[in-house]
Design a protein around this motif. Structure first.
Motif, PDB file in Angstrom:
ATOM      1  N   ARG A   1      43.789 -52.232 -40.259  1.00 36.04           N
ATOM      2  CA  ARG A   1      44.758 -53.388 -40.526  1.00 36.04           C
ATOM      3  C   ARG A   1      44.738 -54.117 -39.305  1.00 36.04           C
ATOM      4  NH1 ARG A   1      50.865 -51.423 -39.776  1.00 36.04           N
ATOM      5  NH2 ARG A   1      50.027 -51.543 -37.480  1.00 36.04           N
ATOM      6  N   ASP A   2      44.872 -53.587 -38.175  1.00 33.67           N
ATOM      7  CA  ASP A   2      45.287 -54.229 -36.911  1.00 33.67           C
ATOM      8  C   ASP A   2      43.913 -55.015 -36.506  1.00 33.67           C
ATOM      9  OD1 ASP A   2      47.427 -53.212 -36.724  1.00 33.67           O
ATOM     10  OD2 ASP A   2      47.194 -51.678 -35.526  1.00 33.67           O
ATOM     11  N   SER A   3      42.778 -54.449 -36.761  1.00 31.03           N
ATOM     12  CA  SER A   3      41.556 -55.304 -36.297  1.00 31.03           C
ATOM     13  C   SER A   3      41.425 -56.411 -37.373  1.00 31.03           C
ATOM     14  CB  SER A   3      40.238 -54.461 -36.518  1.00 31.03           C
ATOM     15  OG  SER A   3      40.245 -53.868 -37.789  1.00 31.03           O
ATOM     16  N   ASN A   4      42.092 -56.664 -38.278  1.00 30.25           N
ATOM     17  CA  ASN A   4      42.041 -57.721 -39.415  1.00 30.25           C
ATOM     18  C   ASN A   4      43.101 -58.332 -39.518  1.00 30.25           C
ATOM     19  OD1 ASN A   4      39.223 -57.216 -40.730  1.00 30.25           O
ATOM     20  ND2 ASN A   4      40.003 -55.163 -41.065  1.00 30.25           N
ATOM     21  N   ILE A   5      43.883 -58.515 -38.506  1.00 27.38           N
ATOM     22  CA  ILE A   5      45.047 -59.497 -38.166  1.00 27.38           C
ATOM     23  C   ILE A   5      44.798 -60.335 -37.201  1.00 27.38           C
ATOM     24  CG2 ILE A   5      47.526 -59.952 -37.915  1.00 27.38           C
ATOM     25  CD1 ILE A   5      47.936 -57.321 -39.252  1.00 27.38           C
ATOM     26  N   VAL A   6      44.840 -61.683 -37.234  1.00 28.14           N
ATOM     27  CA  VAL A   6      44.313 -62.747 -36.447  1.00 28.14           C
ATOM     28  C   VAL A   6      45.634 -63.418 -36.047  1.00 28.14           C
ATOM     29  CG1 VAL A   6      42.722 -64.638 -35.689  1.00 28.14           C
ATOM     30  CG2 VAL A   6      42.208 -62.733 -37.393  1.00 28.14           C
ATOM     31  N   ASP A   7      46.019 -63.283 -34.332  1.00 24.29           N
ATOM     32  CA  ASP A   7      46.956 -64.348 -34.089  1.00 24.29           C
ATOM     33  C   ASP A   7      46.289 -65.785 -33.970  1.00 24.29           C
ATOM     34  OD1 ASP A   7      49.213 -62.626 -33.610  1.00 24.29           O
ATOM     35  OD2 ASP A   7      47.671 -61.534 -32.104  1.00 24.29           O
ATOM     36  N   VAL A   8      46.912 -66.615 -34.903  1.00 23.11           N
ATOM     37  CA  VAL A   8      46.769 -67.949 -35.011  1.00 23.11           C
ATOM     38  C   VAL A   8      47.837 -68.846 -34.189  1.00 23.11           C
ATOM     39  CG1 VAL A   8      45.424 -67.633 -36.935  1.00 23.11           C
ATOM     40  CG2 VAL A   8      47.824 -68.487 -37.247  1.00 23.11           C
ATOM     41  N   GLY A   9      47.177 -70.012 -33.409  1.00 17.82           N
ATOM     42  CA  GLY A   9      48.009 -70.913 -32.898  1.00 17.82           C
ATOM     43  C   GLY A   9      47.855 -72.258 -33.255  1.00 17.82           C
ATOM     44  N   SER A  10      47.237 -72.186 -34.691  1.00 17.60           N
ATOM     45  CA  SER A  10      46.935 -73.840 -35.319  1.00 17.60           C
ATOM     46  C   SER A  10      46.724 -73.594 -36.476  1.00 17.60           C
ATOM     47  CB  SER A  10      45.933 -74.514 -34.772  1.00 17.60           C
ATOM     48  OG  SER A  10      44.727 -73.864 -34.869  1.00 17.60           O
ATOM     49  N   TYR A  11      46.829 -74.515 -37.516  1.00 15.26           N
ATOM     50  CA  TYR A  11      46.722 -74.645 -38.728  1.00 15.26           C
ATOM     51  C   TYR A  11      45.105 -74.277 -38.992  1.00 15.26           C
ATOM     52  CZ  TYR A  11      46.711 -75.607 -43.640  1.00 15.26           C
ATOM     53  OH  TYR A  11      46.390 -75.666 -45.163  1.00 15.26           O
ATOM     54  N   GLU A  12      44.378 -74.848 -38.027  1.00 16.29           N
ATOM     55  CA  GLU A  12      42.689 -74.637 -38.317  1.00 16.29           C
ATOM     56  C   GLU A  12      42.469 -73.204 -38.004  1.00 16.29           C
ATOM     57  OE1 GLU A  12      40.614 -76.717 -39.231  1.00 16.29           O
ATOM     58  OE2 GLU A  12      42.152 -77.767 -39.735  1.00 16.29           O
TER      59      GLU A  12
ATOM     60  N   ASP B   1      54.847 -61.499 -26.890  1.00 20.59           N
ATOM     61  CA  ASP B   1      54.067 -62.578 -26.300  1.00 20.59           C
ATOM     62  C   ASP B   1      53.834 -63.751 -27.122  1.00 20.59           C
ATOM     63  OD1 ASP B   1      52.499 -61.132 -27.722  1.00 20.59           O
ATOM     64  OD2 ASP B   1      50.710 -61.201 -26.389  1.00 20.59           O
ATOM     65  N   ARG B   2      54.469 -64.010 -28.182  1.00 21.20           N
ATOM     66  CA  ARG B   2      54.265 -65.110 -29.190  1.00 21.20           C
ATOM     67  C   ARG B   2      54.546 -66.252 -28.599  1.00 21.20           C
ATOM     68  NH1 ARG B   2      58.350 -67.440 -31.509  1.00 21.20           N
ATOM     69  NH2 ARG B   2      60.328 -66.822 -31.111  1.00 21.20           N
ATOM     70  N   GLN B   3      53.667 -67.302 -29.433  1.00 19.63           N
ATOM     71  CA  GLN B   3      53.962 -68.633 -28.775  1.00 19.63           C
ATOM     72  C   GLN B   3      55.410 -69.055 -29.479  1.00 19.63           C
ATOM     73  OE1 GLN B   3      50.441 -70.961 -30.453  1.00 19.63           O
ATOM     74  NE2 GLN B   3      51.691 -72.341 -31.450  1.00 19.63           N
ATOM     75  N   LYS B   4      55.996 -70.008 -28.607  1.00 23.41           N
ATOM     76  CA  LYS B   4      57.450 -70.472 -28.972  1.00 23.41           C
ATOM     77  C   LYS B   4      57.601 -71.713 -29.957  1.00 23.41           C
ATOM     78  CE  LYS B   4      58.908 -67.270 -26.253  1.00 23.41           C
ATOM     79  NZ  LYS B   4      59.234 -65.715 -26.791  1.00 23.41           N
ATOM     80  N   THR B   5      56.488 -72.015 -30.223  1.00 21.21           N
ATOM     81  CA  THR B   5      56.664 -73.377 -31.269  1.00 21.21           C
ATOM     82  C   THR B   5      55.592 -72.854 -32.402  1.00 21.21           C
ATOM     83  OG1 THR B   5      54.451 -74.253 -30.109  1.00 21.21           O
ATOM     84  CG2 THR B   5      56.736 -75.108 -29.516  1.00 21.21           C
ATOM     85  N   CYS B   6      56.250 -73.439 -33.518  1.00 20.20           N
ATOM     86  CA  CYS B   6      55.328 -73.188 -34.957  1.00 20.20           C
ATOM     87  C   CYS B   6      53.956 -74.249 -34.926  1.00 20.20           C
ATOM     88  CB  CYS B   6      56.257 -74.136 -35.869  1.00 20.20           C
ATOM     89  SG  CYS B   6      55.446 -74.381 -37.604  1.00 20.20           S
ATOM     90  N   PHE B   7      53.138 -73.115 -35.294  1.00 26.69           N
ATOM     91  CA  PHE B   7      51.668 -73.662 -35.287  1.00 26.69           C
ATOM     92  C   PHE B   7      51.372 -74.792 -36.256  1.00 26.69           C
ATOM     93  CE2 PHE B   7      51.277 -70.287 -38.581  1.00 26.69           C
ATOM     94  CZ  PHE B   7      50.491 -70.757 -39.430  1.00 26.69           C
ATOM     95  N   MET B   8      52.283 -75.018 -37.008  1.00 24.13           N
ATOM     96  CA  MET B   8      51.953 -76.027 -37.980  1.00 24.13           C
ATOM     97  C   MET B   8      52.554 -77.225 -37.661  1.00 24.13           C
ATOM     98  SD  MET B   8      50.612 -75.941 -41.147  1.00 24.13           S
ATOM     99  CE  MET B   8      50.452 -76.633 -42.646  1.00 24.13           C
ATOM    100  N   THR B   9      53.679 -77.265 -37.024  1.00 22.14           N
ATOM    101  CA  THR B   9      54.413 -78.577 -36.919  1.00 22.14           C
ATOM    102  C   THR B   9      54.656 -78.601 -35.214  1.00 22.14           C
ATOM    103  OG1 THR B   9      56.616 -77.473 -37.020  1.00 22.14           O
ATOM    104  CG2 THR B   9      55.699 -78.233 -38.852  1.00 22.14           C
ATOM    105  N   GLY B  10      54.501 -77.739 -34.514  1.00 20.47           N
ATOM    106  CA  GLY B  10      54.998 -77.881 -33.043  1.00 20.47           C
ATOM    107  C   GLY B  10      56.455 -77.880 -32.840  1.00 20.47           C
ATOM    108  N   ASN B  11      57.079 -77.692 -33.666  1.00 20.53           N
ATOM    109  CA  ASN B  11      58.668 -77.617 -33.630  1.00 20.53           C
ATOM    110  C   ASN B  11      58.800 -76.251 -33.075  1.00 20.53           C
ATOM    111  OD1 ASN B  11      59.059 -80.104 -34.532  1.00 20.53           O
ATOM    112  ND2 ASN B  11      59.386 -79.366 -36.649  1.00 20.53           N
TER     113      ASN B  11
END
Lengths: 553, 553
Positions: free
Chosen positions: B476-487, B531-541
């Motif tokens: 499971r853990d090796s197949n979850i990717v942390d994403v920072g953008s819609y791409e 340590d997550r990003q503080k803004t939405c990866f989709m909107t930047g909000n």
């Protein structure tokens, strides 16, 4: 001498023979959705009675005194109106309630716990006798039902039919299972190839639907819960042995767990299950002396295997149709328990299937007594609980001890333990039996010392279990009349009793008895009296065995 | 390298989107009723594959090698075609079969035993947390479904509708329950009067029907088995606490019993249950990395209590609507177990829910060895059985030991004990683990001495249980990717993985992701990365939390 009571529920549950909802449900419905602030429509007079009889369900199977409303509601005396008494007990003891669709029933926690006790026992027995649980779908193609001629004749008037699925009209209608022989055979045909695949012995716990016109909670409802066993064998002898084995499992269950002295026997041809070659039954006598068919086991012969072409290759390489059985008991058994043992005070449960076997009622007057009494009560509770006894402590301070006595008697709890301040200082308790009313059933000064208390309670529970069976057996035997002629049968039935007499007459004669007396041939008992008449009381022809006749549910 | 296999069953079970029976059932039917001696019609090519894949059901949950047919049938490798592998495992391990009505499933004894293990565990937990079992009727007046706006929108396309009862057209159509909130509230309204009646906490084990177009055994079937809990509370806080408590019960169950490392969290508004204010879920990653929603717990707020006018008098004498929850797990969980742990060799069952935990395969060549070996095998069986281990001895002499090894591996039995003549003389056995293939998982010379054997076996079962959980967690853990953008999300989903990223975008954006990538928002996990990003990866909000996206069943 009859106690005052509210309008009976019987009219609501059994009077409507229309196929739509009772006006009750729709009026309740209308009221809540559209007329929330208006008074109830006139035609809901019956329904308001019903809804006020409802008490709050609670998280505990037993429900506590504190939470109950309408605590002073009186149950119709059993002797005055058995049916009204039965419905009152079901409502007051919170065993079941009416569903919104005519003839359906909600099984409430206290009633469901009795069903769970039935399941727990039988499930073990089924596995011990080589059966596995599984699950067949409840939707059966309409055409399946039509394959076995007598089966379709028996069941087609009672079917609920699904005609719409996912918003579309279905090409073939689906029957909501009234029983599963047809779909079971459809699957067996795919699974059975050779004699090595036999015997195939399965069971399922499921809901079934029969569109009954005259319904009665537990006894006959539009939907009910049951188990249905289905087996396939290589020889007729094996199938017969299996059918007999399972009626024997039911018989032992009835005697040993539910204290109901059923009479096991064979059904007449007229009364045989639609599709069976032979049906075995256990017949119970209710408190109003009517018979209740409490369980059946069918030798299906090759009727379904021929209809569904369920064949196997035998040891000689020849294809043969399998020999089958099916057998079932249902939530009807809960109704049987109520109607066998209950009395004017309400329910009386055999200890082995009672959800609560012992209730503790602490008694105090002054506040300074309370702590000591409750402490002792909790200690007693823990002692008995650790010994595996199903126990409830009613420590609510909203009700008097007297109220609690009546309440838990009405709920049928076999033993009551009372603990007051004097008991605490004596290190003892008072124990009362549900089956022996008043002072006669009450014993003072039972030591709280754990091992002796546990032994005493277990002993008393056993005694009550036996006592209920003995009482029911005596009642049963004193209400079966040996008859030597049709006139004597009529007399017996007129007195509300069962008639037992030698019988070898025709199906037509059997139907005549039914028509003229209302009694049906319940069974040819396995245990035949030794000194029976050798000729049929109806025809005078030689007769091999006695039959039992009775009015029935 | 793909093994040869018979035509897949997938087409039969999932291809038809018509509302009538598949041609399969009717052709099988026709064949047996009218053309018993003719060859099968051409269009039954698929079905004959199916019927030959069926093996004989037996009385034993595990089925013995002796009775099985088609023993050399090969299972499609998992890596080659996950769906075909899944269906092959279900057929070969005799977990389930197809019912005659499209999309229905017969749960066979071995599959049902897994469901019983699930029931046994959860039933105890539900009672420990204060719930009572009961039973509501399955027929619901059509008008009930329409009372809660989003509920009717969610469920009306999936309804099976009874329009005929007892041979007559019904005035009001009856829905076969797709879930019971509406009928539960209808009853709660009658039972709940004051705050003293709350909380009201019940559960039922039942069948439910949803007219699904795309079905798959266990995962999504027209009829399935489940438990549904329903509770009513005096405050929103209590309801919220209950909803969270029950998702926690499910989470523990998934981890500790089924070795499935589910991710618990909150559903997005778009994915919330039809009629709920908030839905909690446990999401499991299957072997093909698709997500399976394995259980849900809903905070219903006052949505149903307002629709059904379920009110209580609070402590201040004011009438209020109750706050409610509902929560469910179903036979889908069995599918989750198969798809989490299985491998190319077939099923792999976590010991805690395996119907058979240990299988003994006796090995002999000469007849004079047989007696000693079988005697030892029965002794070992008795030793382990008395220790409470679920054990099966495959003493058939119709199959080779090698065949039996493969067969019981395919059935997913966690441990195998081999006993040969040399083991007998040494007083020892050989033990093989299902989860470690070949010699690596095999240990020789384990003493037959009862206490040490029992300790060894229990220890190994515990080890396997942990090992399966660890393996699934790593996967499971090796197949979850942390994403920072819609791409990055698109990339992850394209690789078949799950995407995790900070999210505060709109419902419209969520639906866009679904449309463009096929992935849905599975949940906002309770456990948020630090340590997550503080803004939405989709909107930047700004975004408060991460969400998980994945393709799902």
């Amino acid at each position: 001498m009859g106690a005052l009571r509210l309008p009976s529920l019987s009219t609501i549950f059994t009077s409507s023979s229309s196929t739509r909802f009772s006006s009750r449900s729709s009026s309740v419905f209308r009221r809540s959705s559209r007329l929330p602030h208006l008074i109830r429509p006139l035609n809901s007079a019956n329904f308001s009675a019903q809804s006020t009889v409802q008490k709050a369900a609670t998280n505990e199977v037993g429900s506590s005194g504190q939470k109950s409303k309408n605590q002073d509601r009186v149950i119709t005396p059993r002797s005055q109106d058995f049916n009204a008494w039965y419905l009152d007990v079901i409502a007051n003891a919170e065993l079941a309630d009416y569903g919104p669709v005519r003839g359906t029933m909600v099984i409430r926690p206290y009633g469901y716990a009795i069903w769970e006790a039935i399941q727990d026992y039988l499930n073990v027995k089924f596995k011990e006798t080589g059966h596995s649980n599984m699950y067949f779908p409840q939707f059966i193609p309409y055409s399946f039902i039509e394959k076995e001629a007598s089966h379709v004749e028996g069941f087609s008037p009672e079917l609920a039919v699904v005609t719409i699925g996912g918003g579309k009209e279905l090409e073939e209608k689906l029957v909501v299972r009234p029983t599963s022989e047809t779909i079971v055979n459809h699957m067996f045909t795919q699974w059975i190839h050779s004699y090595r695949d036999l015997p195939l012995m399965v069971n399922q716990w499921a809901n079934v639907t029969r569109w009954e016109m005259r319904t009665k909670p537990f006894v006959r409802t539009l939907e009910f819960l049951w188990q249905e066993g289905h087996t396939a064998h290589a020889t007729p002898e094996e199938a017969e042995k299996e059918a007999l084995q399972m009626i024997d499992v039911y018989t032992k269950f009835a005697y040993e767990q539910t204290a109901i002295p059923v009479i096991a026997g064979r059904k007449s041809k007229v009364e045989t299950f639609a599709g069976a070659s032979r049906t075995y039954t256990i017949e119970a006598m209710m408190g109003d002396k009517k018979a209740l068919q409490a369980g059946t086991s069918h030798n299906l012969g090759q009727n379904f295997s021929r209809a569904f072409d369920t064949q196997f290759m035998d040891e000689n390489g020849e294809r043969q149709h399998v020999w089958q059985t099916s057998w079932a008991v249902s939530t009807r058994f809960v109704g049987g328990i109520i109607m066998t043992h209950g009395d004017d005070a309400g329910l009386m449960l055999p200890p082995k299937i009672a959800p609560i076997q012992v209730v503790i009622v602490p008694i105090w007057k002054k506040d300074d007594e309370k702590t000591g009494v409750l402490e002792a009560a909790f200690t007693v509770k823990d002692i008995l609980k650790s010994a595996g006894i199903r126990i409830n402590l009613d420590d609510s301070d909203q009700r008097t001890p007297g109220w609690k006595f009546n309440f838990w008697e009405m709920k049928g709890v076999p033993l009551r333990i009372e603990i007051g301040p004097r008991d605490v200082s004596n290190g003892s308790v008072v124990i009362s039996r549900r089956d022996i009313p008043g002072k006669q059933g009450k014993v003072f000064g039972i030591s709280m010392e754990p091992s002796s208390l546990v032994a005493y309670v277990k002993d008393k529970l056993d005694e009550i279990q036996s006592s209920l069976l003995n009482r029911a057996s005596t009642f049963r035997d004193s209400n079966i009349v040996d008859v030597g002629s049709y006139e004597e049968l009529k007399d017996a039935i007129n007195q509300g009793k069962w008639a037992r007499g030698s019988w070898s007459a025709s199906d037509k004669d059997e139907l005549k008895v039914k028509e003229e007396t209302g009694a049906t041939l319940r069974c040819f008992p396995f245990e035949q009296p030794k000194d029976r008449q050798k000729t049929c009381f109806m025809t005078g022809n030689p007769a091999e065995e006695v039959a039992l006749f009775a009015k029935s549910y």
